[in-house]
Write an enzyme that holds these catalytic residues in place. Sequence first.
Site, PDB file in Angstrom:
ATOM      1  CG  HIS A  46      -1.877   1.132   1.268  1.00  0.00           C
ATOM      2  ND1 HIS A  46      -3.026   1.160   0.526  1.00  0.00           N
ATOM      3  CD2 HIS A  46      -1.840   2.295   1.963  1.00  0.00           C
ATOM      4  CE1 HIS A  46      -3.674   2.292   0.760  1.00  0.00           C
ATOM      5  NE2 HIS A  46      -2.977   2.993   1.635  1.00  0.00           N
TER       6      HIS A  46
ATOM      7  CD  GLU B  21      -3.299  -1.348  -1.855  1.00  0.00           C
ATOM      8  OE1 GLU B  21      -2.911  -0.708  -0.875  1.00  0.00           O
ATOM      9  OE2 GLU B  21      -4.053  -0.869  -2.722  1.00  0.00           O
TER      10      GLU B  21
ATOM     11  CG  ASN C  64      30.916 -21.554  -4.224  1.00  0.00           C
ATOM     12  OD1 ASN C  64      31.414 -22.436  -4.908  1.00  0.00           O
ATOM     13  ND2 ASN C  64      30.957 -20.287  -4.572  1.00  0.00           N
TER      14      ASN C  64
END
Length: 691
Positions: free
Chosen positions: A46, A68, A421
Amino acid sequence: MDMNQYMNMFVEESREHLQTLNRCLLELEGNTENISVLDEIFRSAHTIKGMSATMGFTVIAELTHEMENVLDLLRKETLNCSSEIVDLLFRCVDTLERSVDNAVAGAEAEDVTDLVQSLKAIVSGDKAPAPTTKAAATPRAKSTTSGISAEPEELPIELNDTDKDIIAAAQRQDLFAMHLFITLDKNCVLKSARVYMIMTALEDFGEVIKTIPPSDELEKENFDGSFDAILLTGREEEEIHKRLMSISEVINVDINKLPDLNLAAMAVSAQPTTNTQPSASTVAVTGKPAAKKTDEGGDRKLKGGQSVRVDIDKLDTLLNIVGEIVINKTRLAQIGLIHKLGDLVETIEQMDRVTTELQTIVMKIRMVPVGQVFNRFPRMVRDLSRELNKEINLVIEGEETEMDRTVIDEIGDPLVHLLRNSVDHGVEHADERRMAGKDPMGQVRLVAMHEGNNVVIDIEDDGKGINPDIIKKKAVEKGIITQPEADKMDANEAVRLIFAAGFSTAEVVSDVSGRGVGMDVVKTKIEALGGTVDVDTKLGLGSRFRIRLPLTLAIIQALLVKVAEETYAIPLGSIDSTINIKPEDISTVQNKEVFLLRGQIIPILRLDATLDVPRDKEKTTNEDEELYVVIVHMGDQKAGIIVDTLVGQHDIVIKSLGKLMTNINVIAGATVLGDGSVALILDVGTLIQTS
């Protein structure tokens, strides 16, 4: 109206809310019934909608508006939260991040038609799961703990607009606003002293922005034994309640969370915040902001805390000015001692106290929590584990640990590489882990902690570990070492070969589980920050990469030492002690000089030989003369550095040697001394590795 002046503010606040969206969506994915997380996601989306609409970025506003609508259905529990919906919301967040970057660069807005249509389809029910039987959210239950209510209450005391703005800003940044009603024993004699103890305790949890009666009346004991307080904090009610009740003569503490003022503001407006501008000031995002102190009687004025955004270049300039003050303070002190100017020495002592306080404040301003870097990794690990079809749990600890902003900005890329990794090549697939008798879900830990004047960051996995024999074999094949050198290496030395330049090749990725891909770049980057990186591994159990970094790259305390006519600085945080030994105390083990210190064998490094410091050939050395040794450490490793003279402890300003001298490993930088001469700063980590 020219909106360009608000662009930087829009970008910074948008990125903060996007980080919140990523974090909260990960939490929602783990628990799809978490209503409070949905509230937070809705607030962030919002806010982004309102800011982007104000700035004229209609594509961002359109996408967040449709988000929303979906989030509102989830909050009302008229729509089930599924993995498909969470994935779609993640795609929306990724698109929003790119859209903000495009807005900054002035590039063409990204096409969001597909995402908007997908969101609308969910709202219309075309692709949505079957609605739940509940038409609205179930009221949240209150805690049964005495004196604490988990349900937000109506505003208990009168708040002015400034108070409400401060609370709303804090709530937007994941802090709670709590109302405390504290009652003292009716027989309490020194009520002001008890109030001081209470405020001191609350300072550990956050910031008190208002009390009734006001703070000056509390100090004068003009109250009947009970008072109200509004606290901004990131901590839980139970912890605060327990701490306050432990204070003598506090007989009752009632704690209630205040309602979310941002949501309350939304409910009032039919089209909320579509003309909202990014706020010019916010409550500091520290989790437990400190209450403001006064100089009278040790008590504190309870004021609303605010912060302002300052460009990092301005902080760098301020730090450089403070550095020049430190240098000139040292110079003035030397002049006063040389010429025996008593008045000047006394003035310098006062100036020393002031500059030390100024230096401390400037350094604290530049310190930020490593969580600013860490908070992007959960999403990265989540996406990578799904891509590799692995089950991985990322555990993050110590994200509140603070470091200098310049270090924070540079450490992100090495951490990304090490984490990738660990996920890609360290942790096995679920089937392999089951066969090895492990939990199918692998674990990767990212931990930050303070250690003296350093910050230690561990990246640890419970994977298969690194095979030193394969490392040595590949290193010989690539011509990094010879076979005789490989035969002499122990397991720890072999594993450290992964940091060697040229070791990261495609062949190593396939045959050595990728450990070593770009590790030389990681090591170079960390060492450029004045830090060190090391690895500890056990076959079948996993690996741990440990990074040590200085808290700051600017002003530090150091011990000045002399070798011949040269002066060097050793960072105080790396020093254990200084001792005197005689030449006969030194022994030779495997062609290395060592001596015994409290039952521990300490390798010796002669600084004049290491740095090839020229000496006066006519000067003779007395064999019975004691040697000055500075005992330094890096983690668990120690070494003794032999010097000619110990000059003393000083505050020094670290200066870079410049691009032409980047390959001098044993020197971490330089500093200007009080007499205008230059002293080189030793890199203790490299010296210990040399010894």
